[in-house]
Design a protein around this motif. Structure first.
Motif, PDB file in Angstrom:
ATOM      1  N   LEU A 521       8.812 -89.780   1.376  1.00 20.84           N
ATOM      2  CA  LEU A 521       7.944 -89.798   0.211  1.00 20.84           C
ATOM      3  C   LEU A 521       7.349 -88.417  -0.054  1.00 20.84           C
ATOM      4  N   LEU A 522       7.125 -87.640   1.009  1.00 20.95           N
ATOM      5  CA  LEU A 522       6.610 -86.279   0.871  1.00 20.95           C
ATOM      6  C   LEU A 522       7.714 -85.242   0.731  1.00 20.95           C
ATOM      7  N   ASN A 523       8.972 -85.697   0.705  1.00 21.39           N
ATOM      8  CA  ASN A 523      10.122 -84.798   0.539  1.00 21.39           C
ATOM      9  C   ASN A 523      10.185 -83.758   1.648  1.00 21.39           C
ATOM     10  N   LEU A 524       9.913 -84.191   2.884  1.00 24.28           N
ATOM     11  CA  LEU A 524       9.956 -83.291   4.029  1.00 24.28           C
ATOM     12  C   LEU A 524      11.299 -83.319   4.740  1.00 24.28           C
ATOM     13  N   ASN A 525      11.995 -84.420   4.721  1.00 24.12           N
ATOM     14  CA  ASN A 525      13.314 -84.501   5.340  1.00 24.12           C
ATOM     15  C   ASN A 525      14.031 -85.740   4.838  1.00 24.12           C
ATOM     16  N   ASP A 526      15.347 -85.785   5.057  1.00 19.67           N
ATOM     17  CA  ASP A 526      16.143 -86.952   4.695  1.00 19.67           C
ATOM     18  C   ASP A 526      15.986 -88.040   5.754  1.00 19.67           C
ATOM     19  N   TRP A 527      16.552 -89.194   5.456  1.00 21.38           N
ATOM     20  CA  TRP A 527      16.474 -90.305   6.401  1.00 21.38           C
ATOM     21  C   TRP A 527      17.307 -89.994   7.637  1.00 21.38           C
ATOM     22  N   THR A 528      16.728 -90.248   8.795  1.00 21.78           N
ATOM     23  CA  THR A 528      17.417 -89.999  10.064  1.00 21.78           C
ATOM     24  C   THR A 528      17.681 -91.287  10.833  1.00 21.78           C
ATOM     25  N   ARG A 529      17.478 -92.433  10.219  1.00 20.21           N
ATOM     26  CA  ARG A 529      17.678 -93.719  10.877  1.00 20.21           C
ATOM     27  C   ARG A 529      18.229 -94.710   9.871  1.00 20.21           C
ATOM     28  N   THR A 530      18.797 -95.781  10.382  1.00 14.11           N
ATOM     29  CA  THR A 530      19.325 -96.866   9.556  1.00 14.11           C
ATOM     30  C   THR A 530      18.457 -98.100   9.750  1.00 14.11           C
ATOM     31  N   VAL A 531      18.048 -98.697   8.646  1.00 11.63           N
ATOM     32  CA  VAL A 531      17.195 -99.888   8.679  1.00 11.63           C
ATOM     33  C   VAL A 531      17.923-101.005   7.937  1.00 11.63           C
ATOM     34  N   ALA A 532      18.112-102.131   8.601  1.00 10.48           N
ATOM     35  CA  ALA A 532      18.824-103.271   8.020  1.00 10.48           C
ATOM     36  C   ALA A 532      18.098-104.558   8.393  1.00 10.48           C
ATOM     37  N   VAL A 533      18.365-105.602   7.635  1.00 12.47           N
ATOM     38  CA  VAL A 533      17.783-106.915   7.921  1.00 12.47           C
ATOM     39  C   VAL A 533      18.456-107.503   9.156  1.00 12.47           C
ATOM     40  N   ASP A 534      17.679-108.115  10.002  1.00 13.34           N
ATOM     41  CA  ASP A 534      18.198-108.713  11.229  1.00 13.34           C
ATOM     42  C   ASP A 534      19.246-109.777  10.887  1.00 13.34           C
ATOM     43  N   VAL A 535      20.405-109.662  11.497  1.00  9.03           N
ATOM     44  CA  VAL A 535      21.492-110.604  11.207  1.00  9.03           C
ATOM     45  C   VAL A 535      21.176-112.002  11.711  1.00  9.03           C
ATOM     46  N   HIS A 536      20.249-112.138  12.641  1.00 12.99           N
ATOM     47  CA  HIS A 536      19.876-113.453  13.168  1.00 12.99           C
ATOM     48  C   HIS A 536      18.740-114.088  12.381  1.00 12.99           C
ATOM     49  N   LEU A 537      18.262-113.428  11.344  1.00 13.26           N
ATOM     50  CA  LEU A 537      17.197-113.997  10.529  1.00 13.26           C
ATOM     51  C   LEU A 537      17.738-115.191   9.750  1.00 13.26           C
ATOM     52  N   ARG A 538      17.015-116.284   9.770  1.00  8.13           N
ATOM     53  CA  ARG A 538      17.455-117.513   9.118  1.00  8.13           C
ATOM     54  C   ARG A 538      16.990-117.610   7.675  1.00  8.13           C
ATOM     55  N   SER A 539      16.472-116.532   7.138  1.00  8.19           N
ATOM     56  CA  SER A 539      16.017-116.525   5.763  1.00  8.19           C
ATOM     57  C   SER A 539      16.240-115.132   5.195  1.00  8.19           C
ATOM     58  N   GLU A 540      15.775-114.919   3.972  1.00  8.53           N
ATOM     59  CA  GLU A 540      15.896-113.607   3.346  1.00  8.53           C
ATOM     60  C   GLU A 540      14.691-112.749   3.712  1.00  8.53           C
ATOM     61  N   ALA A 541      14.821-111.448   3.518  1.00  9.64           N
ATOM     62  CA  ALA A 541      13.741-110.499   3.762  1.00  9.64           C
ATOM     63  C   ALA A 541      13.254-109.948   2.430  1.00  9.64           C
ATOM     64  N   MET A 542      11.993-109.527   2.414  1.00 12.05           N
ATOM     65  CA  MET A 542      11.387-108.965   1.214  1.00 12.05           C
ATOM     66  C   MET A 542      10.659-107.688   1.575  1.00 12.05           C
ATOM     67  N   VAL A 543      10.930-106.620   0.822  1.00 19.63           N
ATOM     68  CA  VAL A 543      10.235-105.351   0.993  1.00 19.63           C
ATOM     69  C   VAL A 543       9.722-104.902  -0.375  1.00 19.63           C
ATOM     70  N   GLN A 544       8.706-104.073  -0.354  1.00 23.24           N
ATOM     71  CA  GLN A 544       8.155-103.457  -1.557  1.00 23.24           C
ATOM     72  C   GLN A 544       8.389-101.950  -1.452  1.00 23.24           C
ATOM     73  N   VAL A 545       8.929-101.336  -2.494  1.00 24.85           N
ATOM     74  CA  VAL A 545       9.310 -99.928  -2.465  1.00 24.85           C
ATOM     75  C   VAL A 545       8.577 -99.178  -3.565  1.00 24.85           C
TER      76      VAL A 545
END
Length: 696
Positions: A521-545
């Motif tokens: 958000l501060l434009n200091l660096n690019d993403w260095t990790r991968t974030v994904a929804v847990d494959v074992h989750l029995r429902s959907e996920a919700m995020v606010q961006v």
């Protein structure tokens, strides 16, 4: 040896009993292909569920740690299970539950349609399409329902045609226009107008008379030599084309004058561009036109479609948030992967069943007013060192003890446990309203956001909250991937569980209220990790961006928070120039490691941003990584003691953890200023060692 006679028999001889020779051949199946097809439609899989498992839809459990709410135990007369005939396994479904069967490829859940039901897969598999451009990040996903799509989000069994299949001729022309416009984006307005006028039909006017085409419009619809070369090179260009005609490369017999012109569809115009380009006669405008014509005649292949990231098997559910009244919208169509049997609980059926039950309030949102946004965001977050001390106690020595995990656990927002609990931030709130308050509390408790909005006026707070956009993702779908470009955004986890990975290994998990993406958000660096929804989750996920451009736009008229944001960026700007050389002084690497090895270790590391009083590492927690300070200052300390060591740029700690000598952190690390920290993980280091064996 015993003297008995032995007869040697030919091994190829056939031995048949007289009765066996007369047995008829086994009957052949008359339609073997059809039989195999219907066997597959039975969906008789090892993971298939019985009809009795459909009662899971009648038990509300949006989180694993909450006490479930069983609709059968409430005051209602709609949901019931009839076991009179003893057919609970393969017999009828519970009353109020619908089942549907879908063939391979059929639409199960429509995209860009607001959710209105909860589904569960009994047999088969579902897969969700990934919209174009959403393979590496969730920003391009749509979050608003399409006004042209009406009805339920459950598919009706028909395969929805793709957009380019509805009007092939119109879309073909549209593709050509977009390709030409994209290739000519750097040209001036006249060049862009040329690409548009080339596709227009100038045959007739509204009165029926033939329209008179001017010379300027003719030049815009054609490739004229006078528009390709500068005036001083025009004579030379004509001579080059005449020489090419003598060599048999061009045919100028159809040209009526020396003002050579070709249509955009003429393949010889490509030879003209090649001849003039080799001689250096093309002007800048001519080069732009040449590129546009090449793209028009030989359009680039379409981008490869993104492979499905979410594959849902038996027992998976979609639509928990839809039952709460959240306007859930999936960006990609959910299709059947082979034959699928699903069961459905419609929201209107649930509300009808609970019309007399007090629990109905949990599923009917009342909304959160903007004044409630302001009231929540202006409440200061409680700091860990604000506990009251008795009068007979002396002053505290050293930093306070860290709160235990048990003390931090509380019912999550959107769960029925939080609704019926008498205390807490979400007591008595409907599920949808509680999720909105979860976003507000996460923003208020995040130090970076709190520094920007702590004394902001109400209109800025309202505008700030309105900039957040929801995204709904299914298990396995990615929020962001490592090194994804053009992804300067911050996201807040509102519902679900996310998995954080680095170089294929899990390094963390994210739950409700966690925030990620401050440095982006501060434009200091690019993403260095991968974030994904847990494959074992029995429902959907919700995020606010929220995007960086949106944040800068709302801060443009507020100099105080805008100045704070600029100060933080300037304070941490030195971290953008860090490279592998910052690792040279670490004893673990020594002076024998090559530049390529250190560059590989630095590239595979993770970069995090922390604010003052943020806990970077906690004593006793399992760890296999070490920390290197890129910018700012940290403090290594022991709780309730006076021992501490200050860390600045280039300093490091937990070397024994990355070497495998210690399994846990030996002390706390707390940020004293805004800081950027490089996190080196052991598995990434071992990958670099394998790539560079000489570094052993």
């Amino acid at each position: 040896e015993s003297g008995e006679a032995v007869d040697y028999v030919d091994p190829t001889a056939e031995f048949w009993d007289e009765g066996e020779r007369d047995l008829p051949d086994p009957p052949r199946m008359r339609w073997p292909a059809e039989i195999d097809y219907f066997r597959k439609l039975a969906v008789d899989r090892i993971d298939s569920l019985h009809h009795r498992e459909a009662r899971r839809l009648l038990t509300w459990s949006a989180a694993a740690d909450e006490r479930p709410l069983n609709f059968l135990d409430l005051e209602q007369d709609l949901f019931m299970i009839d076991n009179a005939l003893g057919t609970s396994v393969s017999g009828p479904l519970p009353e109020g539950i619908e089942e549907r069967y879908f063939f391979d490829g059929q639409t199960v859940i429509r995209n860009e349609v607001a959710g209105d039901s909860l589904i569960m897969v009994l047999r088969g598999e579902l897969e969700a399409d990934v919209p174009q451009g959403c393979g590496g990040q969730c920003l391009p996903r749509t979050h608003m329902p399409d006004k042209d799509k009406c009805g339920s989000w459950i598919g009706d069994g028909r395969a929805e045609p793709l957009q380019h299949e509805l009007h092939p001729q119109v879309n073909k022309e549209r593709v050509h226009v977009e390709q030409r416009t994209g290739a000519m984006s750097s040209a001036d307005d006249a060049e862009s107008t040329q690409a548009q006028l080339h596709c227009q039909q100038l045959s007739q006017t509204a009165t029926g008379r033939r329209r008179i085409v001017t010379e300027t419009e003719k030049l815009l619809q054609q490739v004229a030599i006078v528009t390709l070369v500068p005036p001083e090179k025009l004579k030379k260009a004509i001579g080059l084309l005449q020489s090419a005609e003598k060599l048999g490369r061009l045919d100028l017999s159809k040209q009526t004058s020396k003002d050579y012109r070709w249509s955009w569809d003429d393949p010889q115009v490509l030879v003209v561009f090649e001849v003039l380009a080799n001689a250096g006669c093309l002007s800048q405008l001519g080069q732009q036109k040449a590129e546009a014509v090449r793209v028009y005649q030989v359009p680039p292949p379409p981008p490869a479609p993104c492979l499905p990231q979410a594959v849902l098997g038996s027992g998976a559910m979609i639509g928990h948030l839809a039952l709460l009244g959240v306007p859930e919208v999936l960006a990609g169509t959910v299709r059947a992967k082979g034959p699928v049997l699903i069961v459905i609980l419609h929201r209107h059926v649930l509300l009808e069943a609970l019309r007399l039950a007090p629990e109905r309030e949990f599923f009917v949102p009342s909304g959160v007013a903007p004044r409630d946004w302001v009231q929540t965001l202006t409440t200061p977050p409680k700091q860990p060192d604000q506990e009251e001390r008795h009068a007979h106690l002396g002053p505290r020595t050293g930093p306070p003890a860290r709160p235990t995990q048990a003390a931090q656990q509380a019912p999550l927002a959107g769960t029925f446990s939080a609704f019926r609990s008498g205390v807490g931030d979400y007591a008595g709130l409907s599920g949808a309203d509680a999720l909105e308050y979860a976003l507000l509390n996460a923003l208020r408790k995040y130090n970076l956001i709190w520094e920007l909005i702590c004394d902001a006026p109400p209109r800025l707070l309202e505008a700030f909250v309105r900039q957040f956009q929801p995204r709904w993702l299914l298990p396995g779908e990615r929020i962001i991937i490592d090194e994804e470009p053009n992804a300067n955004f911050l996201f807040v986890v509102v519902h679900g569980k996310l998995i954080v990975t680095l170089e294929g290994a899990e390094i963390g998990q994210m739950q409700q209220g966690d925030v990620q993406g401050a440095s982006q958000l501060l434009n200091l660096n690019d993403w260095t990790r991968t974030v994904a929804v847990d494959v074992h989750l029995r429902s959907e996920a919700m995020v606010q961006v929220i995007r960086r451009e949106q944040l800068l736009d709302i801060l443009a008229g507020h100099p105080v928070p805008k100045g704070r944001l600029r100060e933080i960026e300037q304070e941490l700007h030195v971290a953008k120039g860090a490279d592998w050389q910052i690792l040279q002084n670490i004893p673990a690497f020594g002076g024998s490691c090559s530049k390529a090895f250190l560059a590989r270790v630095f590239k595979d590391a993770d970069v995090i941003l922390r604010c003052p009083k943020d806990l970077v590492a906690e004593v006793g927690q399992p760890s296999s990584c070490m920390l290197v300070v890129l910018a700012g200052k940290l403090r290594s300390e022991r709780p309730q003691t006076l021992f501490h060591v200050d860390l600045a740029r280039g300093d490091w700690c937990f070397q024994n953890c990355i070497l495998g000598n210690e399994p846990n952190y030996s002390h706390d690390v707390v940020a004293t200023t805004h800081c950027m920290v490089l996190v080196l993980y052991r598995h990434a280091l071992l990958n670099a060692v394998v790539a560079f064996p000489e570094s052993r």
